[in-house]
Scaffold this motif. Structure first.
Motif, short mmCIF file in Angstrom:
data_model
loop_
_atom_site.label_atom_id
_atom_site.label_comp_id
_atom_site.label_asym_id
_atom_site.label_seq_id
_atom_site.Cartn_x
_atom_site.Cartn_y
_atom_site.Cartn_z
N ASN A 24 75.78 40.03 59.52
CA ASN A 24 76.78 40.75 58.71
C ASN A 24 77.41 39.88 57.64
O ASN A 24 78.58 40.04 57.29
CB ASN A 24 77.86 41.34 59.61
CG ASN A 24 77.30 42.29 60.66
OD1 ASN A 24 76.40 43.07 60.37
ND2 ASN A 24 77.82 42.19 61.88
N SER B 291 83.00 36.53 54.31
CA SER B 291 82.41 37.76 54.83
C SER B 291 81.38 38.35 53.87
O SER B 291 80.88 39.44 54.10
CB SER B 291 83.51 38.80 55.12
OG SER B 291 84.22 39.11 53.92
N ASP C 296 84.08 37.44 65.88
CA ASP C 296 83.96 37.82 64.48
C ASP C 296 84.23 36.69 63.50
O ASP C 296 84.15 36.88 62.29
CB ASP C 296 84.92 38.98 64.17
CG ASP C 296 86.37 38.65 64.54
OD1 ASP C 296 86.65 37.47 64.85
OD2 ASP C 296 87.20 39.57 64.50
#
Length: 717
Positions: A427, A442, A491
């Motif tokens: 991701n 990210s 995460d």
């Protein structure tokens, strides 16, 4: 990821391979294959021996020799020190200076070396040497002037005597005809002798005033009476009357280290920190050449006119177009800091001060990757194959084509601290750790922000995995008196601390399947221990071994859950449910430190060895279960292959049965079936006809009813 017995060669030698009852290489008998690199290294000197012979001196790895103008190299003697080649005399005596052993002498073209320092000072360095026209050798020292040996080829060793300029530190020494000599001094300009060094006069006319600008590091002869001198921090000076008077010529204020005069009148100049230059014949134009680094201790002209530049970082560079473009040629082995397996079985190596190299598994060759930042601290890749590198002052780079090109992210706008570790997951999440904390991206490294961890201490190591509870792992750099700080996250944004009963800084991580995690920590007593969990961090166990006391260079899990660790000089393995570590195979150098350990997707292991390149296992290292049936049978194979043409292969078989003996290329292609059929137990001799096989490395594969194994062989014509 943070950067922090040899293969058996058969050529009139004997080799042994062991076969267990599995097609995988067994844990106890796996062996290691050198990958012949990477090549790069820190070069400290370059010396031409003849029209096509060159030797280079390296930092920590001795001297290498090339007989084809630098296109290929070998190390004739395994010196383990920084060595600077000085001179080969007309009688063939080769001299070099070693930072550990002083002056060295070789009488066999560098195949073996002996110390040769009788009468020489033990302090200072020896940077230059000349031979006079009567066969005597003069040696310049940085502490005690010039020493002389009248018989440098004496069987018992050279005898040196203090000869001249005893109060001077000398940086250069050259002769035009064996009688007239020039010495470059530290702070006292140029000394001239016209009687083989017996008497000297100081030359200062036209040279800069002041001690600090009168250090002469290089002297080169031009046509006729023309000469050039490189003065450290002052530039290149020219004399047109044999060195009596001088004038500034070019490159004012540069830190010159080396000069070579080209046949067309131009000068090739190397500097300590400003690169290499090509200076026009009239001194009016000085063009800096585009090399991958600026530390150039030595330059040379090849026999075919090509330009050569030895670099402190980046190895030996060669140009055939007057310095417009440069190619890294075959080079000495360098120190490996970290390894990264990538697609198609290839491998990227991070080397100390010589950047990145990529190993091609098909061609079995290394290629230098043109990466501008040579100070690399960490390397990692994500599931898409994108590669991330952490460097100095907050710099993070990304490559999406296997390292061919690189994109500089804007991470240094967020932090200017050196990046110690990087990790990349799914991701598009990328993490980078520094001495001040954690950076988070990210969007695959395009933008970055700081993450507050709520705990003191910088990030030393990072890793990523595919667990169900945690996918990112961070190890903090803490004193040995503080409990190990390992942070776990799903995460990369939200972290919690693992409860581990170890103290000190986290040295390495391994992330395995089925919620397995292991880490190595430097403990308060100066030893290294390993903590591991098989339940996603709920419970932890600790283990250690005496082999880990010096260091733990890396950790991996295999598919069966065994932990594999690189200690100082060996790779060890701990099976699930066991307490004792076992050495994994043989063939690694025993006198050099292991620096890194990784496994690819096929469970082939790779280790970096300080000064000896990269080694890998010849197959996967998945363990063979001890409860899978009858005890494993061992099969010894011995072979003698004189000259690579004809010979015999001797098999010692513990039991009767059918077998096949094959010759396999390094790319895995079966080239020939040497023998096929049934044999009884005991010793057998099989014929070998290898005249049609080119010289080179191969795998000799033995296949029985329920097992196969291979041994690396080297055939020579």
């Amino acid at each position: 990821m943070s950067v922090h017995s040899r293969p058996l060669l058969l050529c009139c030698y004997s080799a042994v391979i062991f076969v267990m009852s599995s097609l995988a290489l067994p844990a106890q008998d796996a062996f290691w294959q050198p990958l012949g690199g990477p090549f790069g290294g820190r070069l400290v000197g370059l010396l031409r021996l003849s029209s096509d012979e060159i030797i280079v001196g390296t930092e920590n790895n001795g001297i290498f020799h090339s007989s084809d103008d630098g296109m290929s190299w070998h190390r004739p003697a395994a010196l383990r020190s920084t060595a600077l080649p000085l001179l080969q005399t007309s009688a063939g005596v080769l001299f070099a200076f070693s930072d550990q052993d002083g002056l060295l002498r070789s009488l066999d073209d560098g195949k073996s070396w002996q110390t040769d320092g009788e009468g020489l000072p033990t302090d200072g360095q020896m940077l230059a040497m000349v031979e006079d026209d009567e066969g005597a050798v003069l040696l310049a020292t940085t502490s005690s002037g010039i020493f002389r040996s009248a018989d440098p080829a004496a069987a018992a060793g050279s005898v040196w005597e203090s000869f001249a300029l005893e109060e001077d530190g000398l940086l250069a020494l050259v002769t035009r005809d064996g009688a007239t000599m020039y010495a470059g001094t530290f702070g006292r300009a140029i000394m001239l002798s016209r009687d083989r060094g017996n008497t000297w006069v100081q030359i200062v006319d036209g040279l800069p005033e002041g001690f600090s600008q009168r250090s002469v590091t290089a002297i080169a002869f031009g046509e006729g009476e023309t000469m050039f001198a490189g003065l450290f921090r002052a530039g290149i000076f020219r004399s047109e009357n044999g060195g009596l008077n001088w004038e500034l010529f070019a490159l004012e204020d540069t830190d010159l280290t080396s000069l070579r005069y080209l046949s067309d009148g131009r000068l090739l100049a190397g500097t300590l920190s400003q690169g290499a230059f090509l200076v026009s014949a009239d001194g009016g134009t000085s063009r800096k050449m585009q090399l991958p680094g600026d530390e150039i201790p030595s330059v040379e002209i090849a026999a075919d006119g090509a330009l050569l530049a030895a670099m402190l970082g980046g190895g030996l560079q060669r140009s055939t177009d007057a310095g417009e473009s440069w190619t890294q040629v075959g080079l000495p082995i360098t120190r490996v800091k970290a390894l990264l397996p990538i697609a198609n079985g290839d491998l990227i190596s991070v080397s100390d001060k010589s950047g990145l190299h990529r190993f091609n598994s098909n061609s079995q060759t290394w290629r230098y990757l043109d990466f501008i930042n040579t100070s690399i601290n960490a390397i990692a890749s994500n599931p898409n194959g994108d590669i991330f590198i952490g460097g100095e002052r907050g710099q993070i780079f990304r490559s999406q084509d296997g390292g061919a090109t690189w994109f500089a992210t804007d991470s240094d706008a967020v932090s200017t601290e050196d990046i110690n570790a990087v990790a990349a997951g799914a991701n598009d999440v990328v993490l980078a750790g520094s001495g001040q904390g954690l950076l988070f991206s990210s969007d695959n490294g395009t933008s970055w922000r700081n993450i507050a961890l709520g705990i003191e201490g910088g990030i030393r190591t990072l890793s990523s995995g595919t667990g169900q509870t945690y996918r990112f792992f961070a190890g903090l750099d803490l004193p040995a008196s503080i409990p190990v700080a390992t942070l776990l996250s799903m995460d990369g944004l939200n972290w919690q601390r693992a409860d581990i009963s170890l103290f000190g800084a986290v040295q390495a991580f391994a992330v395995g399947g089925n919620s397995a995690l292991a880490l190595a920590a430097l403990t308060a007593d100066g030893t290294n221990s390993i903590a591991y969990t098989r339940d996603d961090g709920s419970t932890w166990n600790t283990t250690s071994d005496d082999a880990f006391n010096a260091s733990i260079a890396g950790l991996v899990f295999d598919k069966n859950g065994a932990i594999v660790a690189a200690a100082a000089h060996e790779v060890l393995r701990l099976e699930p449910g066991k307490d004792a570590w076992q050495t994994l195979g043989s063939g690694l150098p025993t006198d050099q430190m292991l620096t890194s350990l990784v496994a690819d997707s096929e469970e082939v292991l790779y280790v970096g060895v300080d000064g000896a390149g990269v080694f890998r296992t010849l197959g996967p290292i998945t363990a063979v279960s001890e409860d899978n049936g009858a005890p494993s049978a061992r099969l010894a194979v011995q072979a003698t292959i004189p000259g690579g043409e004809t010979g015999r292969i001797t098999l010692d078989l513990p039991s009767a049965g059918p077998l096949q003996l094959n010759l396999i290329s390094m790319r895995g292609v079966r080239l020939a079936s040497i023998w096929r059929g049934e044999l009884s137990s005991g010793r057998h001799e099989l014929p070998w006809e290898g005249a049609a096989v080119p010289a080179g490395p191969y795998i000799l594969e033995l296949v029985t009813q329920n097992a196969s194994a291979g041994v690396l062989v080297l055939l020579k014509n």
